[in-house]
Scaffold this active site. Structure first.
Site, short mmCIF file in Angstrom:
data_model
loop_
_atom_site.label_atom_id
_atom_site.label_comp_id
_atom_site.label_asym_id
_atom_site.label_seq_id
_atom_site.Cartn_x
_atom_site.Cartn_y
_atom_site.Cartn_z
N GLY A 12 0.81 -1.22 0.00
CA GLY A 12 0.00 0.00 0.00
C GLY A 12 0.84 1.26 0.00
O GLY A 12 2.08 1.22 0.09
N VAL A 14 1.15 3.61 2.30
CA VAL A 14 1.87 3.86 3.55
C VAL A 14 2.94 2.79 3.77
O VAL A 14 4.08 3.10 4.14
CB VAL A 14 0.89 3.91 4.75
CG1 VAL A 14 1.65 4.03 6.07
CG2 VAL A 14 -0.08 5.09 4.60
N ARG A 99 -6.67 4.40 18.41
CA ARG A 99 -6.18 5.73 18.76
C ARG A 99 -6.83 6.33 20.00
O ARG A 99 -6.21 7.10 20.72
CB ARG A 99 -6.41 6.70 17.60
CG ARG A 99 -5.50 6.47 16.42
CD ARG A 99 -5.80 7.48 15.34
NE ARG A 99 -5.21 7.07 14.09
CZ ARG A 99 -5.66 7.44 12.89
NH1 ARG A 99 -6.71 8.24 12.79
NH2 ARG A 99 -5.06 7.01 11.80
N CYS A 130 -3.32 11.57 9.66
CA CYS A 130 -2.32 12.37 8.96
C CYS A 130 -2.47 13.88 9.22
O CYS A 130 -1.48 14.59 9.42
CB CYS A 130 -2.39 12.09 7.47
SG CYS A 130 -4.05 11.85 6.84
N GLY A 161 -4.30 10.27 0.82
CA GLY A 161 -4.83 9.99 2.16
C GLY A 161 -5.95 8.96 2.12
O GLY A 161 -6.29 8.38 3.15
N PRO A 186 -17.55 8.70 -9.59
CA PRO A 186 -16.92 8.61 -8.26
C PRO A 186 -17.13 7.22 -7.65
O PRO A 186 -18.22 6.66 -7.73
CB PRO A 186 -17.67 9.66 -7.44
CG PRO A 186 -18.35 10.53 -8.40
CD PRO A 186 -18.59 9.73 -9.64
N LYS A 215 -11.78 13.41 14.51
CA LYS A 215 -10.47 12.83 14.83
C LYS A 215 -9.46 13.92 15.16
O LYS A 215 -8.65 13.79 16.08
CB LYS A 215 -9.93 12.03 13.64
CG LYS A 215 -10.58 10.69 13.39
CD LYS A 215 -10.03 10.10 12.09
CE LYS A 215 -10.78 8.86 11.67
NZ LYS A 215 -10.42 8.44 10.30
N HIS A 243 -0.62 17.14 2.39
CA HIS A 243 -1.78 17.79 3.01
C HIS A 243 -1.39 19.22 3.42
O HIS A 243 -0.29 19.46 3.94
CB HIS A 243 -2.20 17.05 4.29
CG HIS A 243 -2.90 15.75 4.06
ND1 HIS A 243 -3.15 15.21 2.83
CD2 HIS A 243 -3.44 14.88 4.97
CE1 HIS A 243 -3.79 14.06 2.97
NE2 HIS A 243 -3.98 13.83 4.26
N ASN A 316 1.74 13.68 3.61
CA ASN A 316 0.83 12.89 4.46
C ASN A 316 1.24 11.42 4.54
O ASN A 316 0.93 10.74 5.51
CB ASN A 316 -0.61 13.00 3.96
CG ASN A 316 -0.75 12.64 2.50
OD1 ASN A 316 -0.22 13.34 1.63
ND2 ASN A 316 -1.44 11.56 2.21
N1 NAP Z 1 -2.56 7.44 3.36
C1 NAP Z 1 -2.42 8.22 4.42
O1 NAP Z 1 -2.14 9.44 4.31
C2 NAP Z 1 -2.63 7.66 5.78
C3 NAP Z 1 -2.30 8.44 6.86
C4 NAP Z 1 -2.47 7.94 8.14
C5 NAP Z 1 -2.96 6.68 8.29
N2 NAP Z 1 -3.28 5.92 7.21
C6 NAP Z 1 -3.80 4.58 7.45
O2 NAP Z 1 -2.87 3.61 7.01
C7 NAP Z 1 -3.57 2.44 6.58
C8 NAP Z 1 -3.14 2.10 5.15
O3 NAP Z 1 -3.42 3.18 4.29
P1 NAP Z 1 -2.87 3.25 2.80
O4 NAP Z 1 -3.10 4.64 2.38
O5 NAP Z 1 -1.50 2.66 2.69
O6 NAP Z 1 -3.89 2.26 2.03
P2 NAP Z 1 -3.70 1.45 0.67
O7 NAP Z 1 -2.73 2.17 -0.23
O8 NAP Z 1 -5.06 1.19 0.16
O9 NAP Z 1 -3.00 0.07 1.11
C9 NAP Z 1 -3.66 -0.84 1.95
C10 NAP Z 1 -2.71 -1.96 2.33
O10 NAP Z 1 -3.38 -2.84 3.24
C11 NAP Z 1 -3.35 -4.17 2.74
N3 NAP Z 1 -4.55 -4.90 3.11
C12 NAP Z 1 -5.83 -4.51 2.92
N4 NAP Z 1 -6.68 -5.47 3.39
C13 NAP Z 1 -5.90 -6.47 3.89
C14 NAP Z 1 -6.16 -7.72 4.50
N5 NAP Z 1 -7.40 -8.17 4.72
N6 NAP Z 1 -5.11 -8.48 4.88
C15 NAP Z 1 -3.84 -8.05 4.68
N7 NAP Z 1 -3.54 -6.87 4.09
C16 NAP Z 1 -4.53 -6.09 3.70
C17 NAP Z 1 -3.27 -3.99 1.23
O11 NAP Z 1 -2.77 -5.19 0.66
P3 NAP Z 1 -3.24 -5.65 -0.82
O12 NAP Z 1 -2.44 -4.83 -1.77
O13 NAP Z 1 -2.91 -7.09 -0.83
O14 NAP Z 1 -4.71 -5.36 -0.91
C18 NAP Z 1 -2.27 -2.83 1.14
O15 NAP Z 1 -0.97 -3.29 1.33
C19 NAP Z 1 -5.05 2.78 6.74
O16 NAP Z 1 -5.46 2.32 8.01
C20 NAP Z 1 -5.06 4.27 6.72
O17 NAP Z 1 -6.20 4.79 7.39
C21 NAP Z 1 -3.11 6.38 5.96
#
Ligand code: NAP
Length: 340
Positions: A12, A14, A99, A130, A161, A186, A215, A243, A316
């Site tokens: 993903g 992050v 959190r 974030c 995000g 969308p 939050k 952000h 972010n």
């Molecule tokens: N993006 C931000 O700015 C940000 C900031 C703070 C916190 N976060 C938090 O960080 C987390 C990840 O965000 P992201 O932006 O990286 O999301 P993302 O790009 O959609 O990536 C999600 C990741 O989670 C994995 N995943 C999803 N479902 C799963 C499951 N059932 N078992 C194992 N792995 C699974 C996905 O694997 P696959 O590729 O195999 O689906 C992928 O590696 C979220 O909780 C988000 O709220 C994000």
């Protein structure tokens, strides 16, 4: 001697940044495992000059691993983080799941690193939202000097995000604007995000505010000071990464803008770029890939007693997520585990 580190969510947005930052900051890693969902089994991800293959989070045995950085969303976190914690592996979680739990510390190392010792109750540490992370970095040194009473913040949050799907949606809709044969309705967002802004992130609450706005209020209180009043308006904008926040602050004591600039210039994690001229401020495109929380446009707000306004920008995926999680791991290593 270093640590055995797990990155869950390694495919993903992050998770990939976590791997980059662990390598960049030379976190003492003896062994690393990269996990994702079953559908990504064997997907290759980079860690420094190495290429690693992802394993399935659902079948991974956390026994003997020191630290797990989780970035998989609340659903899978709820299922798998307690298993990791029960196996003795300390979880640093990016989702919002833990959190607000009183027995889980919520940490931004520049602000409340001392809270790290609270990890032991559940073997879990939470990473903030974030938008909160960058805001509290900017607020902390000013709060220490003049005590903040109230914050009014409007955010301009990038589509990353909302994960990989959010970035794809902006990209596909932007292309479709120039090639109207393709219609990209969308999916991740509630309205078209290309060439638009959407004043809605996360679900609506009974109060009329969104969960994202709530939050920022709850997390600022937990990390910085429960007495600070916060009101937020969170907006999604068609920016891929970075952000931005327009922050208005009311203090208990007087603080002029020049002194605020001096304080911010010296504060940990902050880069002050604040020239009152064309381009003398930071925009999100300039913060991508950086560690800093940038502050610009520091100025007096004469409409309230002891008021200041400023502009705050950060990557972010880095300070808002992956960097902060790695910084927490560093504090954990230095103050608790002491192996590195
Ligand atoms: N993006 C931000 O700015 C940000 C900031 C703070 C916190 N976060 C938090 O960080 C987390 C990840 O965000 P992201 O932006 O990286 O999301 P993302 O790009 O959609 O990536 C999600 C990741 O989670 C994995 N995943 C999803 N479902 C799963 C499951 N059932 N078992 C194992 N792995 C699974 C996905 O694997 P696959 O590729 O195999 O689906 C992928 O590696 C979220 O909780 C988000 O709220 C994000």
């Amino acid at each position: 001697m270093g640590y055995k580190v797990v990155v869950a969510g390694a495919t993903g947005n992050v998770g990939r940044e976590m791997l980059n930052i662990l390598a960049e900051r030379e976190f003492p890693v003896d062994e690393i495992a990269v996990l994702a969902s079953r559908k990504s089994l064997g997907t290759e991800v980079s860690f420094g000059d190495k290429t690693l293959k992802t394993k399935d989070l659902a079948t991974f045995d956390f026994t003997g691993w020191d630290i797990a950085l989780f970035a998989v969303g609340s659903g899978p976190t709820k299922e798998f983080a307690p298993k990791a914690a029960a196996a003795g592996c300390i979880v640093i979680d990016n989702s919002s799941l833990y959190r607000y739990d009183h027995d889980v510390p919520l940490i931004v190392p520049e602000v409340n690193a001392d809270a790290i010792h609270g990890y032991a109750k559940r073997n879990i540490i939470a990473n903030p939202n974030c938008s909160t992370a960058q805001m509290v970095v900017a607020l902390k040194p000013l709060h220490d000097r003049a005590r903040i009473k109230r914050v009014v913040v409007a955010t301009y949050q990038s589509v990353s995000g909302a994960g990989k799907e959010g970035m794809d949606e902006l990209w596909d809709q932007t292309k479709a604007v120039y090639n109207p044969v393709q219609d990209v309705p969308p999916r991740k967002f509630t309205k078209q995000i290309a060439f638009n802004v959407i004043p809605h992130i996360d679900v609506f609450l009974d109060s009329g505010e969104t969960k994202e706005e709530w939050k920022m209020v709850a997390e600022t209180k937990k990390i910085l000071d429960p007495k600070i009043k916060v009101t937020a308006t969170c907006v999604r904008v068609p920016v891929f990464v970075g952000h931005s926040e327009a922050i208005n602050i009311e203090f208990e004591e007087p603080l002029d803008w020049q002194e605020a600039q001096d304080i911010l210039r010296e504060a940990p994690g902050i880069m002050l770029i604040d020239k009152r001229e064309n381009g003398g401020y930071i925009t999100p495109i300039e913060c991508v890939g950086d560690y800093a929380t940038y502050v610009s446009r520091v100025r007096q707000d004469s409409t309230v007693e002891n008021g200041l306004s400023l502009w705050c920008v950060s990557d972010n995926l880095r300070k808002g997520a992956a960097l902060n999680a790695v910084q927490i791991a560093e504090v954990l290593g230095q103050r608790v585990l002491k192996k590195g």
